[in-house]
Design an enzyme around this catalytic site. Sequence first.
Site, PDB file in Angstrom:
ATOM      1  N   ASP B 175     -15.229   0.946  12.329  1.00 52.10           N
ATOM      2  CA  ASP B 175     -13.933   0.802  12.898  1.00 52.10           C
ATOM      3  C   ASP B 175     -13.843  -0.784  13.351  1.00 52.10           C
ATOM      4  OD1 ASP B 175     -11.464   1.066  14.030  1.00 52.10           O
ATOM      5  OD2 ASP B 175     -12.163   1.763  16.019  1.00 52.10           O
ATOM      6  N   ARG B 220       4.005  -3.547   7.128  1.00 51.08           N
ATOM      7  CA  ARG B 220       2.988  -3.667   8.283  1.00 51.08           C
ATOM      8  C   ARG B 220       1.843  -2.964   8.230  1.00 51.08           C
ATOM      9  NH1 ARG B 220       5.440  -0.143  12.218  1.00 51.08           N
ATOM     10  NH2 ARG B 220       4.056  -0.914  13.708  1.00 51.08           N
ATOM     11  N   LYS B 221       1.490  -2.647   7.040  1.00 50.36           N
ATOM     12  CA  LYS B 221      -0.056  -1.756   6.707  1.00 50.36           C
ATOM     13  C   LYS B 221      -0.750  -2.717   6.049  1.00 50.36           C
ATOM     14  CE  LYS B 221       2.293   2.805   6.267  1.00 50.36           C
ATOM     15  NZ  LYS B 221       2.741   3.990   5.484  1.00 50.36           N
TER      16      LYS B 221
END
Lengths: 257, 257
Positions: B175, B220-221
């Site tokens: 992450d 937006r991804k």
Amino acid sequence: MLGQIARRLGQLHGQQICNGLNGVRFKETHRHLQSSFKTVRPISTIPLWPFSSRPRDFSQPNSSWSPEMRKAYDHYIALCDTDNENGEKTKGPWRKLPSYNRSIKYATGGIHLSKFIQAENRLFTRSVKEQGATFEYVVFVNKEEKSCVCVFQSGRLLEGAPGHVHGGAIATMIDTVTGTLAGYLSGPIMTANLNIDYRNPMPLGSVVLIHSALDRIERRKTFITCKVTSTDESKLYTEATALFVSISVGHLFGSRN
Amino acid sequence: MLGQIARRLGQLHGQQICNGLNGVRFKETHRHLQSSFKTVRPISTIPLWPFSSRPRDFSQPNSSWSPEMRKAYDHYIALCDTDNENGEKTKGPWRKLPSYNRSIKYATGGIHLSKFIQAENRLFTRSVKEQGATFEYVVFVNKEEKSCVCVFQSGRLLEGAPGHVHGGAIATMIDTVTGTLAGYLSGPIMTANLNIDYRNPMPLGSVVLIHSALDRIERRKTFITCKVTSTDESKLYTEATALFVSISVGHLFGSRN
């Protein structure tokens, strides 16, 4: 032999679950462990308790728990026992699992294990001593429904975005809780996949419920679903699926190279 | 205003990346922050440095680093500068990013931010003071290739299965690294999905490389791919994909309820 130790532990703690492993979780029943360890020292040569005192269960209430954490805990504790028709106490559908700061420390002794058991190592989720600073959690399992729920309070050292819980800390709890359920149902397992959808940022200090349930078991594969919600279940924080594969304990130890 | 602070920080540290957020990572350029914060105190009323000393970069070599960790670090450091035809030093393709124990502590002052900045909070991956006990890592980014690599050494408090790294600790680093790259490329973003395949258990104390690369950007991804390997890249530990969505900083703060 480890099975015998596990059985003795079981007498003290009920069914013994070592949760929160890599990866790998053990449901420490003699069935699994006796079949997994072929070369171990005779039981008479090793102490049953490598440490003098009874292991501390880190999932007991402490002063760092917020009223919301305590309320959710009390809710599930109350469901662990029910009154039957005669007014007698009987075992309820839920069961609280203990949680230690080592995965298998309290069942050591096998020569296969000894080289992997390093006294200074600590289970990731229980490695910080300061109460309330990282992961405060307790897992309840429902054997009949093949599900479990974890009450989790996040601490100040788990920050990601300012004031919010790090996505990795949430993933850690999801791995821990889904793996605990998979290990409970399928014996020794290893995490093969975690697929996590983050729906809403989680404020630091939140108390949340991590609901896990069995989806299906296909041969060596155990599929678990997971949802993280507010304690009143009105807000969804995270959704996930997890896949675990059954292993022999020897598989893990053989993997070291 | 925060943009001005970020710019000043940039003069000291190069382009300022706040990595390892929830969730949410900020590429602290004035373009993003000026558009995100509408109501802030005038620059003259707040100190540029809320703390007296220059922030510590936790991704500098220390005595807990193994020779393997140091060798991998030196390898990428050497790629950060190259000699041109005239024998002069020029900027290399790789760049080392600094890493702090707070996400945005060094750019505080906005009244929106102030209530979320709690002095006792710490970034999850940098929250344990003991060097080498948890996450030792350094991130290098390659702007041209839109990729980054993280050299990661796991410590004794990250244990899952005996002698192995907890799956949640691996997820935390994935992450952190994929989010750092996404934030570097797309500005403020939030983790929307992590999909992690655990291929092999990772021995505790291992030094590994976490390779992340841009897959694609769709509106937006931002889609990132990730592989975790041994330092010689001969062994694959983990594969993952990550999806981040672009947000305004206000989105995060508005989410608190």
